[in-house]
Design an enzyme around this catalytic site. Structure first.
Site, PDB file in Angstrom:
ATOM      1  CE  LYS A 159      -1.942  -1.147   3.786  1.00  0.00           C
ATOM      2  NZ  LYS A 159      -1.442  -2.370   4.106  1.00  0.00           N
ATOM      3  CD  GLU A 185       0.913   2.557   8.120  1.00  0.00           C
ATOM      4  OE1 GLU A 185       1.859   1.712   7.595  1.00  0.00           O
ATOM      5  OE2 GLU A 185       0.256   1.841   9.107  1.00  0.00           O
ATOM      6  NE  ARG A 186       5.940  -1.457   9.416  1.00  0.00           N
ATOM      7  CZ  ARG A 186       4.815  -1.460   8.560  1.00  0.00           C
ATOM      8  NH1 ARG A 186       4.219  -0.598   7.832  1.00  0.00           N
ATOM      9  NH2 ARG A 186       3.959  -2.579   8.668  1.00  0.00           N
TER      10      ARG A 186
END
Length: 471
Positions: A159, A185-186
């Site tokens: 994604k 997110e990361r």
């Protein structure tokens, strides 16, 4: 004189504070807690409990807080900087720069992150295709200019890579402004994205990063920050739209926004709803999504990555997002396992504007024929598994061969993945995409082995690769 109160209770990131009864902060007001070292912790009021008591969600870490500390009402919601000064900068949820390039000056306009969506009279409803340069998306599920598209997929199917490629393509080919919201997110991915965008050049003097605003509330941030960082980015995007520009808004990942809302909801003491999600799931999603819209002045085209828990599309989080979308791009693990990237499932991806009146007769015809061939191949897979290819009719054998070539031809080398694959990225215009698949369906590639269709740009690249191998 701002109203002042004191902390009564701290539970995780939720703070209960008492104010004088005639000076209770309004819902969504920002309240500040001075921390002694010159810093401040900003919280957002979520509930009024009566007798001057409010519950607020912290936008930063609550480490070191204690009961009895002073709380100051700012008298307005969290406000973030907007305008050209934000381009090429990286912000947190409060609109404070986190890129080490100095503060944003006091002369820059600030807007509150909570605003009403545009009225029906202001909204623009015309449908127009938005070219991405990615074959499978442009052919099967074309984006709408000023519309909302989501990229669905489980963990690790690509994604974020698709989102990064879209940012790079659009900045280079269409020289538009983008706003990127990193939601839960990361941090490593965010850092990589910033460096890649600084290296990707539009021309000699301009990088992709110079035309992008980045706002991060990553995995390590408290849920309050992850819940509101999407609104911060949206507020910055709305400014450019209202100035008459066509702006792109990327949100990676909208599921983390729901997840943060669930954490906050539990800490506020609300009774959980289905599958443990917050009872306000639909309302929270609507407040964000309804503001992502096009007006008669300008447009916001949004692309949102949606993590699908355990690949279950009936989960309430992805299911709630579905109802707001113009196009859905579905990434499938079984396709990723075959190393076909982007791992888009053409039969599960849809677009509202795949209509002959909007995309044109030829585009519509080719897209439907591609889907028909792929669906027929899917139906025949069981027969092939049991009886083998020999038992098929000649027509079905040809359909299977073409379907396998179509599947491989949907793969495409990405600019942002160049360092991993060693293949230079390819941008394929819509016209070329439609023409290439029409040629494949007409039988122009029937004599070419299917391996030549893997990781190519348009049909001419396939022919060139095949002819080079024959010499």
């Amino acid at each position: 004189m701002p109203a002042k109160g004191v902390i009564q209770e701290i539970i995780g990131v939720v703070i209960r504070a008492k104010f004088p009864e005639d000076e209770v902060p309004e819902i969504y007001n920002a309240i500040e807690i001075p921390l002694g070292n010159g810093d401040r912790l900003v919280c957002e009021v979520q509930q009024q409990l009566g007798n001057g008591v409010v519950k607020a969600v912290a936008m930063g870490s609550t480490d070191g807080l204690r009961r009895g500390l002073e709380v100051i009402d700012t008298g307005r919601p969290i406000a973030v900087p907007v305008g050209p000064a934000t381009l090429g900068r990286v912000f947190n949820v409060l609109g404070d720069p986190i890129d080490g390039m100095g503060p944003i000056g006091p002369e820059v306009e600030r807007r509150p992150i909570h605003r009403d969506p545009p009225s029906f009279e202001e909204q623009n409803t015309q449908a127009q295709i938005f070219e991405t340069g990615i074959k499978v998306i442009d052919l099967i599920a074309p984006f709408t200019r000023g519309g909302k598209t989501a990229i669905f997929g489980g963990a690790g199917v690509g994604k974020t890579v698709v989102i990064q490629e879209l940012i790079a393509n659009i900045a280079k080919e269409q020289s538009g402004f983008s706003v990127f919201a990193g939601v839960g997110e990361r941090s490593r991915e965010g850092n990589d994205l910033i460096h890649e965008m600084k290296e990707a050049r539009i021309d000699e003097n301009t990088t992709v990063f110079d035309k992008t605003v980045m706002v991060f509330g990553q995995m390590n941030e408290p849920p309050g920050a992850r819940l509101r960082v999407g609104l911060t980015a949206l507020t910055m995007a709305e400014y450019f739209r209202d100035e008459g520009r066509d702006i792109l808004l990327f949100i990676d990942n909208i599921f983390r926004f729901v997840q943060a809302g669930s954490e906050v909801s539990s800490l506020l003491g609300r009774m959980p709803s289905q599958v443990g999600y917050q009872p306000t799931l639909g309302t929270e999603m609507g407040e964000l999504q309804e503001r992502i819209t096009s007006t008669k002045r300008g447009s916001i085209t949004s692309m949102q990555a949606v993590y699908v828990p355990a690949d279950d599309y009936t989960d309430p989080a992805p299911a709630t997002v579905f109802s707001h979308l113009d196009a859905t791009i579905s990434l499938e693990r079984s396709i990723a396992e075959r190393a076909i990237f982007p791992a888009v499932d053409p039969l599960a991806s849809t677009s509202r504007i795949l209509d002959p009146n909007i995309v044109g007769e030829e585009h519509y015809r080719v897209a439907q024929e591609v889907k028909r061939v792929l669906q027929r191949y899917k139906d025949l897979k069981d027969i092939i598994a049991i009886l083998g290819m020999e038992e098929l009719s000649d027509e079905d054998k040809l359909t299977v061969q073409r379907a396998r070539k179509i599947e491989l031809f949907f793969s495409q080398p990405f600019t942002v993945a160049q360092q991993f694959t060693g293949r230079p990225g390819k941008y394929v215009p819509v016209k070329k995409t439609v023409e290439s698949f029409a040629r494949l369906l007409n039988g122009e590639g029937d004599h070419i082995p299917e391996s030549f269709f893997y990781m190519q740009g348009d049909f001419d690249d396939v022919l060139a690769a095949y002819e080079a191998s024959q010499k």
